[in-house]
Design a protein around this motif. Sequence first.
Motif, PDB file in Angstrom:
ATOM      1  N   UNK A  39    -155.490  -7.337  53.141  1.00  0.00           N
ATOM      2  CA  UNK A  39    -155.253  -7.539  51.714  1.00  0.00           C
ATOM      3  C   UNK A  39    -154.644  -8.915  51.448  1.00  0.00           C
ATOM      4  N   UNK A  40    -154.940  -9.436  50.280  1.00  0.00           N
ATOM      5  CA  UNK A  40    -154.379 -10.730  49.894  1.00  0.00           C
ATOM      6  C   UNK A  40    -153.075 -10.530  49.126  1.00  0.00           C
ATOM      7  N   UNK A  41    -152.070 -11.325  49.463  1.00  0.00           N
ATOM      8  CA  UNK A  41    -150.809 -11.317  48.718  1.00  0.00           C
ATOM      9  C   UNK A  41    -151.053 -12.034  47.389  1.00  0.00           C
ATOM     10  N   UNK A  42    -150.912 -11.307  46.301  1.00  0.00           N
ATOM     11  CA  UNK A  42    -151.184 -11.880  44.989  1.00  0.00           C
ATOM     12  C   UNK A  42    -149.970 -12.595  44.393  1.00  0.00           C
ATOM     13  N   UNK A  43    -148.782 -12.235  44.851  1.00  0.00           N
ATOM     14  CA  UNK A  43    -147.586 -12.873  44.310  1.00  0.00           C
ATOM     15  C   UNK A  43    -146.364 -12.527  45.122  1.00  0.00           C
ATOM     16  N   UNK A  44    -145.389 -13.423  45.112  1.00  0.00           N
ATOM     17  CA  UNK A  44    -144.113 -13.229  45.788  1.00  0.00           C
ATOM     18  C   UNK A  44    -143.029 -13.275  44.712  1.00  0.00           C
ATOM     19  N   UNK A  45    -142.260 -12.200  44.580  1.00  0.00           N
ATOM     20  CA  UNK A  45    -141.297 -12.081  43.494  1.00  0.00           C
ATOM     21  C   UNK A  45    -139.952 -11.570  44.007  1.00  0.00           C
ATOM     22  N   UNK A  46    -138.961 -11.653  43.131  1.00  0.00           N
ATOM     23  CA  UNK A  46    -137.678 -11.011  43.406  1.00  0.00           C
ATOM     24  C   UNK A  46    -137.149 -10.446  42.101  1.00  0.00           C
ATOM     25  N   UNK A  48    -133.298  -8.854  41.188  1.00  0.00           N
ATOM     26  CA  UNK A  48    -132.005  -8.438  41.719  1.00  0.00           C
ATOM     27  C   UNK A  48    -131.963  -8.575  43.223  1.00  0.00           C
ATOM     28  N   UNK A  49    -131.695  -7.470  43.904  1.00  0.00           N
ATOM     29  CA  UNK A  49    -131.618  -7.460  45.366  1.00  0.00           C
ATOM     30  C   UNK A  49    -132.923  -6.994  46.012  1.00  0.00           C
ATOM     31  N   UNK A  50    -134.013  -6.935  45.234  1.00  0.00           N
ATOM     32  CA  UNK A  50    -135.309  -6.489  45.738  1.00  0.00           C
ATOM     33  C   UNK A  50    -136.232  -7.691  45.972  1.00  0.00           C
ATOM     34  N   UNK A  51    -136.851  -7.718  47.137  1.00  0.00           N
ATOM     35  CA  UNK A  51    -137.881  -8.707  47.441  1.00  0.00           C
ATOM     36  C   UNK A  51    -139.222  -8.019  47.315  1.00  0.00           C
ATOM     37  N   UNK A  52    -140.166  -8.657  46.620  1.00  0.00           N
ATOM     38  CA  UNK A  52    -141.413  -8.000  46.245  1.00  0.00           C
ATOM     39  C   UNK A  52    -142.625  -8.825  46.654  1.00  0.00           C
ATOM     40  N   UNK A  53    -143.596  -8.153  47.282  1.00  0.00           N
ATOM     41  CA  UNK A  53    -144.891  -8.759  47.592  1.00  0.00           C
ATOM     42  C   UNK A  53    -145.958  -7.973  46.839  1.00  0.00           C
ATOM     43  N   UNK A  54    -146.664  -8.642  45.940  1.00  0.00           N
ATOM     44  CA  UNK A  54    -147.650  -7.973  45.102  1.00  0.00           C
ATOM     45  C   UNK A  54    -149.041  -8.026  45.732  1.00  0.00           C
ATOM     46  N   UNK A 105    -147.867  -3.151  39.119  1.00  0.00           N
ATOM     47  CA  UNK A 105    -147.383  -4.516  39.339  1.00  0.00           C
ATOM     48  C   UNK A 105    -145.870  -4.542  39.134  1.00  0.00           C
ATOM     49  N   UNK A 106    -145.186  -5.541  39.672  1.00  0.00           N
ATOM     50  CA  UNK A 106    -143.738  -5.639  39.416  1.00  0.00           C
ATOM     51  C   UNK A 106    -143.399  -5.664  37.930  1.00  0.00           C
ATOM     52  N   UNK A 107    -144.247  -6.314  37.136  1.00  0.00           N
ATOM     53  CA  UNK A 107    -144.004  -6.367  35.701  1.00  0.00           C
ATOM     54  C   UNK A 107    -144.083  -5.013  35.018  1.00  0.00           C
ATOM     55  N   UNK A 108    -144.812  -4.069  35.640  1.00  0.00           N
ATOM     56  CA  UNK A 108    -144.899  -2.715  35.083  1.00  0.00           C
ATOM     57  C   UNK A 108    -143.599  -1.946  35.301  1.00  0.00           C
ATOM     58  N   UNK A 109    -142.861  -2.323  36.335  1.00  0.00           N
ATOM     59  CA  UNK A 109    -141.719  -1.533  36.785  1.00  0.00           C
ATOM     60  C   UNK A 109    -140.375  -2.162  36.423  1.00  0.00           C
ATOM     61  N   UNK A 110    -140.278  -3.478  36.519  1.00  0.00           N
ATOM     62  CA  UNK A 110    -138.985  -4.143  36.393  1.00  0.00           C
ATOM     63  C   UNK A 110    -138.773  -4.793  35.032  1.00  0.00           C
ATOM     64  N   UNK A 111    -137.535  -4.705  34.571  1.00  0.00           N
ATOM     65  CA  UNK A 111    -137.106  -5.382  33.351  1.00  0.00           C
ATOM     66  C   UNK A 111    -136.509  -6.721  33.762  1.00  0.00           C
ATOM     67  N   UNK A 112    -137.272  -7.786  33.591  1.00  0.00           N
ATOM     68  CA  UNK A 112    -136.825  -9.107  34.046  1.00  0.00           C
ATOM     69  C   UNK A 112    -135.596  -9.583  33.286  1.00  0.00           C
ATOM     70  N   UNK A 113    -135.365  -9.052  32.093  1.00  0.00           N
ATOM     71  CA  UNK A 113    -134.209  -9.479  31.313  1.00  0.00           C
ATOM     72  C   UNK A 113    -132.897  -8.973  31.905  1.00  0.00           C
ATOM     73  N   UNK A 114    -132.980  -8.063  32.870  1.00  0.00           N
ATOM     74  CA  UNK A 114    -131.775  -7.542  33.498  1.00  0.00           C
ATOM     75  C   UNK A 114    -131.388  -8.251  34.780  1.00  0.00           C
TER      76      UNK A 114
END
Length: 257
Positions: A39-46, A48-54, A105-114
């Motif tokens: 699979x291709x890594x579509x994005x690398x995000x963080x 808070x204390x979570x590291x995310x590979x999309x 996606x991370x955007x579906x789950x996380x509130x970036x404003x927090x």
Amino acid sequence: MPEGPSIVILREAAAGFAGRKVLRVGGNSTQDIGRMAGRKVLGVHSWGKHFLLAFDGFFLRIHFLLFGSYRINERRDTPPRLSLGFSAGEELNFYACSVRFVDGTPGDVYDWSGDVMNPHWSRSRARRKLKLRPQALAADALLDQDVFAGVDNIIKNEVLHRIRVHPESRIGALPPRKLSELIDQAREYSFDFLSWKRAFVLRQHYQVHTKTVCPRDGCRLSYRKHLGQARRRAFFCEACQRLYAEGADGDSAGTDA
């Protein structure tokens, strides 16, 4: 436990893996880690204390718990929880951490404003959330990841010392100015932390965390091994960090504890 700024450093270091295909998957995780192979890594995000590979349709969440660590293009002597191999022999290795897959996606789950490290951080939303927690201790409020994602114990101790607030102060008893300072410094100190950690001088800037004497007034610092509902270590100065508590009539009262 790595705090938000440390995860930002990891995100930046791993950014080059975005757009690349995972050629090899290994590790002792009990999760279905093989689903990432090919699979291709579509994005690398963080967040808070979570590291995310999309990936397409799901993402990988890494939480480093208390003793987790990572290595990029090198390995530790101990077996990894998860190892991802890419072309040219490059790899991402994670140790003693929590591995979890989340659909969407991370955007579906996380509130970036927090997330205090995120450009979309919202101080007004943080203030509204804190107003709903009037009985929370200041120490617990700073560790609430729904309000201050990325803040952990070092930042908590240092922020409260910086704004001269006792960790057992009640959020509802803080004067508006002090509440604003707590919110603003949660973010400002996090970016100071990031700058110092990048320069390998973070510990040199500790004012109270793991220290014994207050640099402001020379008094011996108080230490609690388990403070508040979070039961985390607290270092603070009884002389210059004011205790704000609700008075018997419900009004805010401060004591020079």
